[in-house]
Design a protein around this motif. Structure first.
Motif, PDB file in Angstrom:
ATOM      1  N   SER A  27     -76.155 -51.446  65.383  1.00 11.52           N
ATOM      2  CA  SER A  27     -76.494 -50.371  66.329  1.00 11.52           C
ATOM      3  C   SER A  27     -77.947 -49.919  66.188  1.00 11.52           C
ATOM      4  N   ILE A  28     -78.685 -50.433  65.193  1.00  7.27           N
ATOM      5  CA  ILE A  28     -80.084 -50.042  64.973  1.00  7.27           C
ATOM      6  C   ILE A  28     -80.969 -50.951  65.817  1.00  7.27           C
ATOM      7  N   SER A  29     -81.740 -50.371  66.704  1.00  5.59           N
ATOM      8  CA  SER A  29     -82.517 -51.172  67.658  1.00  5.59           C
ATOM      9  C   SER A  29     -83.776 -51.768  67.041  1.00  5.59           C
ATOM     10  N   ASP A  30     -84.450 -51.039  66.152  1.00  5.99           N
ATOM     11  CA  ASP A  30     -85.684 -51.530  65.553  1.00  5.99           C
ATOM     12  C   ASP A  30     -85.364 -52.624  64.534  1.00  5.99           C
ATOM     13  N   PRO A  31     -85.869 -53.866  64.699  1.00  6.83           N
ATOM     14  CA  PRO A  31     -85.481 -54.973  63.811  1.00  6.83           C
ATOM     15  C   PRO A  31     -85.904 -54.764  62.354  1.00  6.83           C
ATOM     16  N   LYS A  32     -87.084 -54.176  62.110  1.00 10.54           N
ATOM     17  CA  LYS A  32     -87.513 -53.940  60.735  1.00 10.54           C
ATOM     18  C   LYS A  32     -86.684 -52.829  60.089  1.00 10.54           C
ATOM     19  N   ASP A  33     -86.351 -51.828  60.887  1.00  7.79           N
ATOM     20  CA  ASP A  33     -85.481 -50.754  60.405  1.00  7.79           C
ATOM     21  C   ASP A  33     -84.110 -51.323  60.018  1.00  7.79           C
ATOM     22  N   ARG A  34     -83.598 -52.202  60.878  1.00 14.66           N
ATOM     23  CA  ARG A  34     -82.292 -52.827  60.618  1.00 14.66           C
ATOM     24  C   ARG A  34     -82.337 -53.706  59.378  1.00 14.66           C
ATOM     25  N   LEU A  35     -83.390 -54.509  59.235  1.00 15.68           N
ATOM     26  CA  LEU A  35     -83.516 -55.383  58.069  1.00 15.68           C
ATOM     27  C   LEU A  35     -83.576 -54.569  56.779  1.00 15.68           C
ATOM     28  N   THR A  36     -84.359 -53.496  56.788  1.00 15.26           N
ATOM     29  CA  THR A  36     -84.471 -52.658  55.596  1.00 15.26           C
ATOM     30  C   THR A  36     -83.124 -52.060  55.234  1.00 15.26           C
ATOM     31  N   THR A  37     -82.389 -51.604  56.223  1.00 17.10           N
ATOM     32  CA  THR A  37     -81.074 -51.014  55.966  1.00 17.10           C
ATOM     33  C   THR A  37     -80.122 -52.045  55.367  1.00 17.10           C
ATOM     34  N   ILE A  38     -80.166 -53.277  55.872  1.00 19.39           N
ATOM     35  CA  ILE A  38     -79.328 -54.350  55.315  1.00 19.39           C
ATOM     36  C   ILE A  38     -79.678 -54.601  53.849  1.00 19.39           C
ATOM     37  N   LEU A  39     -80.972 -54.643  53.547  1.00 16.88           N
ATOM     38  CA  LEU A  39     -81.410 -54.980  52.193  1.00 16.88           C
ATOM     39  C   LEU A  39     -81.074 -53.902  51.169  1.00 16.88           C
ATOM     40  N   ILE A  40     -80.982 -52.643  51.600  1.00 13.29           N
ATOM     41  CA  ILE A  40     -80.700 -51.573  50.641  1.00 13.29           C
ATOM     42  C   ILE A  40     -79.229 -51.152  50.649  1.00 13.29           C
ATOM     43  N   ALA A  41     -78.438 -51.660  51.595  1.00 16.59           N
ATOM     44  CA  ALA A  41     -77.028 -51.272  51.663  1.00 16.59           C
ATOM     45  C   ALA A  41     -76.274 -51.537  50.356  1.00 16.59           C
ATOM     46  N   PRO A  42     -76.517 -52.660  49.640  1.00 13.39           N
ATOM     47  CA  PRO A  42     -75.783 -52.882  48.382  1.00 13.39           C
ATOM     48  C   PRO A  42     -76.095 -51.853  47.298  1.00 13.39           C
ATOM     49  N   LEU A  43     -77.154 -51.075  47.453  1.00 11.47           N
ATOM     50  CA  LEU A  43     -77.469 -50.053  46.453  1.00 11.47           C
ATOM     51  C   LEU A  43     -76.576 -48.825  46.594  1.00 11.47           C
ATOM     52  N   MET A  44     -75.941 -48.670  47.743  1.00  8.54           N
ATOM     53  CA  MET A  44     -74.968 -47.593  47.878  1.00  8.54           C
ATOM     54  C   MET A  44     -73.762 -47.911  46.991  1.00  8.54           C
ATOM     55  N   THR A  45     -73.244 -46.915  46.309  1.00  7.59           N
ATOM     56  CA  THR A  45     -72.185 -47.146  45.327  1.00  7.59           C
ATOM     57  C   THR A  45     -70.860 -47.383  46.033  1.00  7.59           C
ATOM     58  N   CYS A  46     -70.523 -48.656  46.244  1.00  7.04           N
ATOM     59  CA  CYS A  46     -69.315 -49.014  46.972  1.00  7.04           C
ATOM     60  C   CYS A  46     -68.074 -48.772  46.115  1.00  7.04           C
TER      61      CYS A  46
ATOM     62  N   SER B 256     -79.913 -44.995  60.301  1.00  7.66           N
ATOM     63  CA  SER B 256     -79.537 -45.817  59.150  1.00  7.66           C
ATOM     64  C   SER B 256     -78.523 -45.120  58.252  1.00  7.66           C
ATOM     65  N   PHE B 257     -78.354 -43.809  58.448  1.00  8.74           N
ATOM     66  CA  PHE B 257     -77.516 -43.051  57.518  1.00  8.74           C
ATOM     67  C   PHE B 257     -76.055 -43.477  57.590  1.00  8.74           C
ATOM     68  N   ILE B 258     -75.529 -43.659  58.794  1.00 10.77           N
ATOM     69  CA  ILE B 258     -74.106 -43.991  58.922  1.00 10.77           C
ATOM     70  C   ILE B 258     -73.799 -45.368  58.324  1.00 10.77           C
ATOM     71  N   PRO B 259     -74.594 -46.432  58.587  1.00 15.91           N
ATOM     72  CA  PRO B 259     -74.339 -47.681  57.867  1.00 15.91           C
ATOM     73  C   PRO B 259     -74.422 -47.526  56.350  1.00 15.91           C
ATOM     74  N   LEU B 260     -75.373 -46.733  55.875  1.00 15.13           N
ATOM     75  CA  LEU B 260     -75.507 -46.556  54.434  1.00 15.13           C
ATOM     76  C   LEU B 260     -74.339 -45.753  53.868  1.00 15.13           C
ATOM     77  N   LEU B 261     -73.900 -44.735  54.592  1.00 13.23           N
ATOM     78  CA  LEU B 261     -72.755 -43.968  54.112  1.00 13.23           C
ATOM     79  C   LEU B 261     -71.492 -44.820  54.147  1.00 13.23           C
ATOM     80  N   SER B 262     -71.359 -45.676  55.155  1.00  8.07           N
ATOM     81  CA  SER B 262     -70.218 -46.596  55.203  1.00  8.07           C
ATOM     82  C   SER B 262     -70.235 -47.541  54.005  1.00  8.07           C
ATOM     83  N   SER B 263     -71.426 -47.827  53.509  1.00  2.30           N
ATOM     84  CA  SER B 263     -71.547 -48.724  52.360  1.00  2.30           C
ATOM     85  C   SER B 263     -71.012 -48.102  51.086  1.00  2.30           C
ATOM     86  N   PHE B 264     -70.819 -46.770  51.067  1.00  2.00           N
ATOM     87  CA  PHE B 264     -70.165 -46.162  49.915  1.00  2.00           C
ATOM     88  C   PHE B 264     -68.737 -46.682  49.793  1.00  2.00           C
ATOM     89  N   ALA B 265     -68.118 -46.996  50.914  1.00  5.20           N
ATOM     90  CA  ALA B 265     -66.785 -47.597  50.869  1.00  5.20           C
ATOM     91  C   ALA B 265     -66.904 -49.089  50.567  1.00  5.20           C
TER      92      ALA B 265
END
Length: 614
Positions: free
Chosen positions: A346-365, A326-335
């Motif tokens: 690229s995240i295979s686990d669906p719950k892991d992927r959903l969680t990453t989507i939901l928190i991505a906007p918290l990264m300072t874009c 999840s780190f690379i999608p989240l780090l990309s969200s800084f941009a």
């Protein structure tokens, strides 16, 4: 008319497929989505030596046809011809990393077992030789039973030979004899034997890489180096960009003055100088800071450090129920959160992927950066708190850290509630260290700068014009304040009581409304609002900072910054989240919890600042 033949690029992630695709197709590329899914379809034309053309398709990197992620499922469907209305490729280019041959040969055997005409691109042979590996392409070709062409995609080495081999495969593209399908253990054993026979020499050239990894991946020293690097990035965003910001401010002021001189006084001159130049210009002025941020991210990716940063973060992220993947999608969200959310495929686990989507906007874009920069410059003194440590850069770093901590806290809650589950397993191939390609770096910076400028010329342009019109009409009576009389003033007066408890004044409340389109519009909104009230028709960024410094208290300004740490003010992000989750349920959930966090923490910041006497 003969139908154009189709060739697909397949291979593991980090094999250099995208670089090979870019070099082979150049600007002749089209990007769309596969039917019924959100994965992008990248295709382009290649010219064959015989004069014909073929369509080249760049498929997502895969480790196996047993799909465990949306990306791998698309690769399997395309190669097997399972997409409705889309035939299977006529030939395949199987891309292998010469330095990770044994690992890449595991998936290669699945591809070859299909019996399709296939050419192997043995890529990055220069880096393999640098690491002390010499691979015999002829021996590998004999073992695999297909042509093998050594290539260095980024330097165009071997590409002519590769295209010639592909044309030969297409001309004799009768299906090859399908091979026996082996299970995973059998494929791993066969890959080991094939690699052993193809690698003719090894040396100790890998020692430098191993030595760097011992330092950069150290469980205690590694995270310190990572956070020190991030700290340098945020200091540089302020320190390095200042001269360029001054040039843009000067050009904006000169342009406004030129328009004032050549146009007669009236509505259209005011629209251009106070609306467009003051509004759009106040956002473009932050382009140097955004380019600096992107440059650091691109260099981290191209040098091979990004994957190691993901490895370092895996232990920390596992504590909140995520994996290092999840780190690379989240780090990309800084941009920008949009490509960050799309990278979760690229995240295979669906719950892991959903969680990453939901928190991505918290990264300072990067869209937050103009807001942070103008408020920090207005209310935080440009002083130092230590050798080479500026207070403004330190505050910016703290805002980024607040977003990260908030994202981890939300992930912890989500993984124990609506997205319940533990951290999935994390396996990532470590790319080799290499110097960034300057041309690729400049192309990447230009693409990202153009996206930002395009937003300034579309979304921000439209929002600025609409806001200026709302601020300008109806005209105030003599002695009446224009903001009070305007439609915008009436709107902000209606909603301002809801934000008064967290310290927001009317101008701040008004800025939040158009900023729903894009966060950076908040700056142009404030610039447009204050330009209407000011006598100077060519409002500059320095004047905007002066207005904020004079009108806002420190607790108010800090509350506004806290709001933007959490607020989901970007309609494009919500739209992409809807597309990636195939519905409105989770985007609406995202909107609700982010707005609630923004309001609560803006209030906590405001009340705490007042209690401390700031």
């Amino acid at each position: 008319m003969t139908e154009m033949r189709r060739v697909a690029l397949v291979g593991n992630p980090n094999a250099g497929k995208s670089a090979l695709f870019n070099k082979l197709t150049g600007a002749r590329q089209k990007i769309a989505n596969y039917p019924g899914v959100t994965v992008e379809r990248k295709a382009g034309k290649i010219a064959l030596p015989g004069g014909a053309s073929a369509e080249l398709i760049d498929l997502p990197g895969s480790y196996a046809f047993d799909a465990s992620s949306p990306d791998e499922e698309v690769t399997r469907k395309v190669v097997h011809g399972e997409f409705p209305g889309e035939a299977a490729p006529d030939a395949l280019i199987l891309v292998l990393d010469a330095a990770n041959l044994e690992q890449h040969l595991v998936f290669a055997q699945e591809v070859l077992a299909l019996g399709r005409p296939t050419v192997v691109a043995l890529n990055m042979v220069d880096l393999a030789e640098r690491d002390g590996l010499t691979v015999d392409a002829a021996a590998l070709s004999q073992a695999l039973g297909v042509p093998v062409v050594p290539t260095v995609a980024v330097r165009r080495r071997g590409l002519d030979e590769l295209i010639t081999a592909v044309e030969g495969s297409l001309q004799g593209s009768d299906e090859l004899e399908p091979r026996a399908h082996l299970d995973l253990i059998e494929r791993r054993l066969a890959a080991k034997n094939i690699a052993k026979g193809a690698i003719v020499s090894r040396s100790s050239g890998h020692r430098v890489r191993s030595g760097l990894d011992r330092v950069l991946l150290h469980p205690w020293l590694g995270p310190v180096i990572l956070f020190a690097l991030l700290f340098v990035v945020f200091q540089a965003v302020f320190a390095w960009a200042d001269p360029f910001i001054g040039l843009i401010e000067g050009a904006t002021e000169a342009l406004a003055g030129w328009v004032t001189g050549i146009m007669p006084e009236g509505f259209f001159r005011d629209l251009i100088t106070e609306g467009l130049i003051a509004g759009v210009g106040s956002v473009i002025v932050f382009l140097p800071q955004i380019i600096i941020l992107f440059a650091f991210i691109l260099v981290m990716e191209s040098t091979g450090y990004m994957a190691r940063a993901a490895f370092l973060m895996d232990r920390l992220m596992a504590k909140v129920g995520l994996s290092g993947r999840s780190f690379i999608p989240l780090l990309s969200s800084f941009a920008c959160a949009i490509p960050g959310i799309m990278a979760t495929r690229s995240i295979s686990d669906p719950k892991d992927r959903l969680t990453t989507i939901l928190i991505a906007p918290l990264m300072t874009c990067s869209a937050r950066l103009p807001v942070y920069a103008v408020i920090i410059a207005a209310v935080i003194p440009a002083t130092t708190v230590g050798p080479g440590i500026g207070l403004q850069g330190l505050v910016l770093f703290a805002l980024y850290v607040a977003g990260i901590v908030g994202a981890m806290a939300v992930a912890f809650v989500l993984r124990r509630s609506v997205a319940k589950g533990g951290a999935s397993g994390f396996i990532m191939e470590m790319p080799r260290y290499q110097l960034p390609d300057i041309r690729d770096l400049l192309i990447g910076l230009w693409q990202r700068a153009w996206v930002f400028l395009r937003r300034a010329g579309t979304i921000i342009f439209a929002a600025t014009v609409i806001l200026w019109l709302l601020l300008t009409f109806p005209k105030a009576d003599p002695g009446e304040n224009q903001l009070d009389a305007s439609f915008a003033g009436q709107i902000s007066s209606a909603i301002q009581p809801a934000f008064a408890p967290v310290g927001f004044n009317r101008e701040m409340t008004l800025a939040l409304v158009p900023a729903m389109a894009a966060r950076e519009v908040a700056v142009s909104s404030l610039a447009t609002t204050y330009a209407v009230e000011a006598d100077d028709e060519a409002e500059t960024e320095a004047a905007l900072r002066d207005q904020i410094a004079a009108r806002w208290s420190l607790p108010t300004a800090l509350a506004f910054l806290a709001w933007f740490v959490f607020a989901p003010q970007c309609l494009s992000t919500i739209a992409v989240a809807r597309r990636e989750t195939n519905g409105w349920k989770w985007p609406l959930f995202m909107l609700g919890y982010l707005f609630a966090l923004a309001y609560v923490f803006a209030g906590i910041t405001y009340w705490s600042a007042l209690a401390l006497g700031l």
